[in-house]
Motif scaffolding. Structure first.
Motif, PDB file in Angstrom:
ATOM      1  N   MET A   1      28.676  -2.978  52.001  1.00  0.00           N
ATOM      2  CA  MET A   1      29.546  -3.335  50.875  1.00  0.00           C
ATOM      3  C   MET A   1      29.570  -4.826  50.578  1.00  0.00           C
ATOM      4  N   ASP A   2      29.104  -5.640  51.519  1.00  0.00           N
ATOM      5  CA  ASP A   2      29.092  -7.080  51.291  1.00  0.00           C
ATOM      6  C   ASP A   2      27.812  -7.554  50.616  1.00  0.00           C
ATOM      7  N   ARG A   3      26.910  -6.612  50.276  1.00  0.00           N
ATOM      8  CA  ARG A   3      25.627  -6.997  49.694  1.00  0.00           C
ATOM      9  C   ARG A   3      25.614  -6.773  48.197  1.00  0.00           C
ATOM     10  N   HIS A   4      24.699  -7.485  47.543  1.00  0.00           N
ATOM     11  CA  HIS A   4      24.563  -7.363  46.095  1.00  0.00           C
ATOM     12  C   HIS A   4      23.999  -5.991  45.716  1.00  0.00           C
ATOM     13  N   GLY A   5      24.521  -5.389  44.679  1.00  0.00           N
ATOM     14  CA  GLY A   5      24.032  -4.110  44.177  1.00  0.00           C
ATOM     15  C   GLY A   5      24.623  -2.901  44.857  1.00  0.00           C
TER      16      GLY A   5
ATOM     17  N   LEU B   1      35.595   4.360  47.270  1.00  0.00           N
ATOM     18  CA  LEU B   1      34.804   3.175  47.618  1.00  0.00           C
ATOM     19  C   LEU B   1      34.586   2.269  46.403  1.00  0.00           C
ATOM     20  N   LEU B   2      34.275   2.889  45.283  1.00  0.00           N
ATOM     21  CA  LEU B   2      34.072   2.089  44.072  1.00  0.00           C
ATOM     22  C   LEU B   2      35.358   1.394  43.645  1.00  0.00           C
ATOM     23  N   LEU B   3      36.498   2.104  43.773  1.00  0.00           N
ATOM     24  CA  LEU B   3      37.774   1.498  43.398  1.00  0.00           C
ATOM     25  C   LEU B   3      38.124   0.334  44.310  1.00  0.00           C
ATOM     26  N   GLY B   4      37.924   0.545  45.620  1.00  0.00           N
ATOM     27  CA  GLY B   4      38.198  -0.549  46.557  1.00  0.00           C
ATOM     28  C   GLY B   4      37.307  -1.750  46.303  1.00  0.00           C
ATOM     29  N   LEU B   5      36.016  -1.491  46.059  1.00  0.00           N
ATOM     30  CA  LEU B   5      35.089  -2.587  45.772  1.00  0.00           C
ATOM     31  C   LEU B   5      35.456  -3.281  44.467  1.00  0.00           C
ATOM     32  N   SER B   6      35.846  -2.483  43.457  1.00  0.00           N
ATOM     33  CA  SER B   6      36.244  -3.062  42.170  1.00  0.00           C
ATOM     34  C   SER B   6      37.488  -3.919  42.314  1.00  0.00           C
ATOM     35  N   LEU B   7      38.464  -3.439  43.095  1.00  0.00           N
ATOM     36  CA  LEU B   7      39.695  -4.204  43.323  1.00  0.00           C
ATOM     37  C   LEU B   7      39.389  -5.532  43.997  1.00  0.00           C
ATOM     38  N   LEU B   8      38.533  -5.487  45.006  1.00  0.00           N
ATOM     39  CA  LEU B   8      38.163  -6.721  45.709  1.00  0.00           C
ATOM     40  C   LEU B   8      37.462  -7.698  44.767  1.00  0.00           C
TER      41      LEU B   8
ATOM     42  N   PHE C   1      35.883  -9.117  53.358  1.00  0.00           N
ATOM     43  CA  PHE C   1      37.116  -9.902  53.295  1.00  0.00           C
ATOM     44  C   PHE C   1      36.956 -11.243  53.997  1.00  0.00           C
ATOM     45  N   TYR C   2      36.318 -11.223  55.158  1.00  0.00           N
ATOM     46  CA  TYR C   2      36.161 -12.456  55.917  1.00  0.00           C
ATOM     47  C   TYR C   2      35.306 -13.467  55.158  1.00  0.00           C
ATOM     48  N   ALA C   3      34.181 -13.003  54.606  1.00  0.00           N
ATOM     49  CA  ALA C   3      33.312 -13.915  53.842  1.00  0.00           C
ATOM     50  C   ALA C   3      34.038 -14.457  52.623  1.00  0.00           C
ATOM     51  N   SER C   4      34.761 -13.576  51.931  1.00  0.00           N
ATOM     52  CA  SER C   4      35.504 -14.020  50.748  1.00  0.00           C
ATOM     53  C   SER C   4      36.593 -15.010  51.126  1.00  0.00           C
ATOM     54  N   TYR C   5      37.267 -14.711  52.238  1.00  0.00           N
ATOM     55  CA  TYR C   5      38.345 -15.595  52.682  1.00  0.00           C
ATOM     56  C   TYR C   5      37.818 -16.991  53.008  1.00  0.00           C
TER      57      TYR C   5
ATOM     58  N   LEU D   1      47.244 -12.929  49.361  1.00  0.00           N
ATOM     59  CA  LEU D   1      46.351 -12.168  48.485  1.00  0.00           C
ATOM     60  C   LEU D   1      45.471 -11.228  49.304  1.00  0.00           C
ATOM     61  N   MET D   2      44.934 -11.710  50.423  1.00  0.00           N
ATOM     62  CA  MET D   2      44.101 -10.866  51.259  1.00  0.00           C
ATOM     63  C   MET D   2      44.904  -9.711  51.854  1.00  0.00           C
ATOM     64  N   VAL D   3      46.141  -9.979  52.266  1.00  0.00           N
ATOM     65  CA  VAL D   3      46.994  -8.915  52.807  1.00  0.00           C
ATOM     66  C   VAL D   3      47.269  -7.861  51.741  1.00  0.00           C
ATOM     67  N   ASP D   4      47.597  -8.309  50.524  1.00  0.00           N
ATOM     68  CA  ASP D   4      47.856  -7.358  49.433  1.00  0.00           C
ATOM     69  C   ASP D   4      46.633  -6.506  49.124  1.00  0.00           C
ATOM     70  N   THR D   5      45.458  -7.131  49.140  1.00  0.00           N
ATOM     71  CA  THR D   5      44.235  -6.387  48.865  1.00  0.00           C
ATOM     72  C   THR D   5      43.998  -5.313  49.915  1.00  0.00           C
ATOM     73  N   VAL D   6      44.239  -5.647  51.185  1.00  0.00           N
ATOM     74  CA  VAL D   6      44.079  -4.663  52.259  1.00  0.00           C
ATOM     75  C   VAL D   6      45.035  -3.489  52.065  1.00  0.00           C
TER      76      VAL D   6
END
Length: 532
Positions: free
Chosen positions: A323-327, A349-356, A31-35, A283-288
């Protein structure tokens, strides 16, 4: 002998704690990197938008001043033989003031500074000797002028525009001039006042003396602006651009600014940085909040079956910490979750990653898309060109410009202008392939990027689009045509900027040839024109 008991955590609780902590740390890091990335994108987009808006307003205001000067010049050509006709001079002054509402008052003055005609007559200036700064300057210079703003005898903050009256023998007879009140209702004030003051954003105008000519707070009109690096750039160097700065009341602002060439006035559009970033924060709050319930619901299963699921749970915890890495998604999908609880955590985990990823993807899509037409904007265009050039992939470019689009907006209204733009976007889609990249470059300028298309193929596409637009029935718009410029890249590396410049040159030649035609160029050769 009594010994103090040692508090130990059993394996089951330890597994829950480690798994939860790992997932939480990874999500926070992601979240921090994306933000941080999206935050900078929003700031850059706002700076670019404010700069474009300030430039547009500067251009519009400049056009208005030039139009006002043309009106005075036309009147000055009519007056040399009628300087003794008081009724005619009064009628001409009245016509100038009422015909376009460009001026708050109009004066016709002889070479000695005496007022021969005035509108409105309620000013009581007829046959009086003028001694205002604008009047003195006009008599001294004896050329077309736009005065510095000054306070008139009636207490108004005024800009005076004048044009000399010269007879056929070259003798100076006086001048005709119009005043624009900056503290009262005027067409210039209304033009600048169309800015939508939302989210704390606002617009202001300063002259070369750092005086405020327009501000949303009327009480500040005429005030001198203090030290300000952005205004220094406007006054000292006549620069246009954008900057992040703190305003006079300590608010962090994102500002864009532009300069009017004929007056040197600076137009500044700015918006609070906090309001720009507010949608991203939400948006970040909603995602959390959307991700948190899924993680919490997984804990009871982990708690009760920890002894049986230590190995797969350890694998999931390891994946969660990355989770912040590729693959990461592929790695999680490959874990053998042979029991229900592990499967639920894996899905969570997959759903959370997909949502993000979807949320971030939507932000990226919005940043690269024109909101009106749904076509790619400059960022989308740049991304496509960069990818093609990295692959040494040949492509052709079709530059498109709507002929006389300003007249459509001015005469038919911006709603009709938007319909024209939307219809052109539809026709561009109809004349293109799925692989083509269609862009709105700004205003009425469009681009079609055609990968693997030869110059001849691109010319056929351009000609087909030109014909479709000419035949289109757009309600309220009348006859609409487009001019197009076509250029093709070569297999060897060619700078994208040079190709786009060549397309613009081809478009320019098409306009010179009378519009509603296709100009053809080659990125390495001289410009050619293919008249439609």
């Amino acid at each position: 002998m009594w010994t103090k008991p040692v508090l130990r955590m059993n394996l089951r609780r330890l597994i829950v704690l480690v798994a939860f902590a790992s997932a939480l740390i990874s999500l926070v890091n992601t979240f921090y990197a994306s933000y941080k990335v999206q935050r900078q994108l929003l700031i850059n987009t706002t700076l670019e938008s404010n700069h474009a808006y300030a430039s547009k307003l500067a251009s519009t205001a400049e056009d208005f001043l030039q139009s006002a000067r043309q009106q005075l010049a036309y009147s000055a050509d009519r007056l040399p033989g009628h300087m003794a006709d008081g009724d005619m001079l009064a009628d001409e002054a009245q016509r100038l003031r009422l015909q376009t509402n460009s001026f708050n008052s109009v004066l016709i003055v002889n070479a000695q500074g005496k007022v021969l005609g005035v509108s409105p007559e309620t000013l009581g200036l007829k046959n009086r000797q003028l001694d205002s700064p604008g009047a003195r300057h006009a008599l001294q210079e004896r050329r077309p002028l736009i005065s510095e703003p000054y306070v008139s005898t009636a207490g108004n903050l005024v800009v005076f525009i004048s044009h000399p009256i010269i007879d056929k023998g070259g003798r100076y007879l006086g001048y005709v001039g119009g005043s624009i009140y900056l503290k009262q209702k005027s067409i210039l004030f209304s033009m600048l006042g169309h800015h939508y003051y939302r989210d704390g954003s606002y617009l202001y105008v300063v002259d070369q003396s750092r005086r405020l000519l327009y501000h949303p707070d009327p009480e500040r009109l005429g005030d001198q602006v203090g030290a300000n690096t952005m205004i220094d750039a406007i006054i000292a160097r006549g620069e246009a651009g954008s900057a992040r700065m703190v305003n006079s009341v300590g608010v962090d602002m994102l500002a864009g600014y532009a300069v009017m060439p004929s007056t040197g006035w600076g137009i500044v559009a700015q918006r609070p940085t906090a309001m720009t970033l507010a949608p991203l924060n939400q948006l970040m709050v909603d995602t959390v909040w959307h991700s948190l319930p899924i993680a919490l619901l997984s804990l009871p299963f982990i708690w009760w079956l920890a002894r049986l699921i230590s190995r797969p749970l350890g694998q999931l915890a390891e994946s969660a910490s990355r989770m912040d890495r590729h693959g990461t998604a592929e790695h999680i999908g490959a874990i053998r979750a042979w029991y229900l609880e592990a499967s639920q955590i894996k899905k969570a985990l997959l759903l959370g990653l997909s949502l993000l990823q979807r949320k971030i993807g939507k932000l990226k899509f919005d940043v690269q898309t024109d909101p009106l037409t749904g076509l790619s904007n400059r960022r989308g265009m740049a991304a496509a060109l960069e990818a093609w050039q990295a692959q040494a992939r040949p492509f052709s470019v079709v530059a498109i410009d709507i002929d006389h689009f300003k007249q459509v907006n001015d005469q038919r209204g911006h709603a009709v202008g938007d319909e024209v733009i939307l219809r052109l976007a539809q026709l561009m889609r109809a004349c293109s392939r799925d692989a083509d990249v269609l862009c709105r470059n700004g205003g009425d300028e469009f681009l079609m990027l055609l990968p693997d298309a030869s110059l001849d193929a691109a010319v056929r596409v351009a000609e087909r689009l030109r014909a479709r637009v000419a035949e289109a029935d757009i309600p309220g718009a009348g006859a609409v045509t487009v001019s197009l410029g076509v250029v093709a890249s070569a297999q060897e590396a060619v700078d994208a900027a040079a190709i786009l410049h060549a397309a613009d040159e081809a478009l320019y030649e098409a306009k010179k040839k009378g519009r509603n035609c296709v100009g053809v160029a080659n990125a390495h050769e001289h410009l050619l024109i293919d008249n439609a």
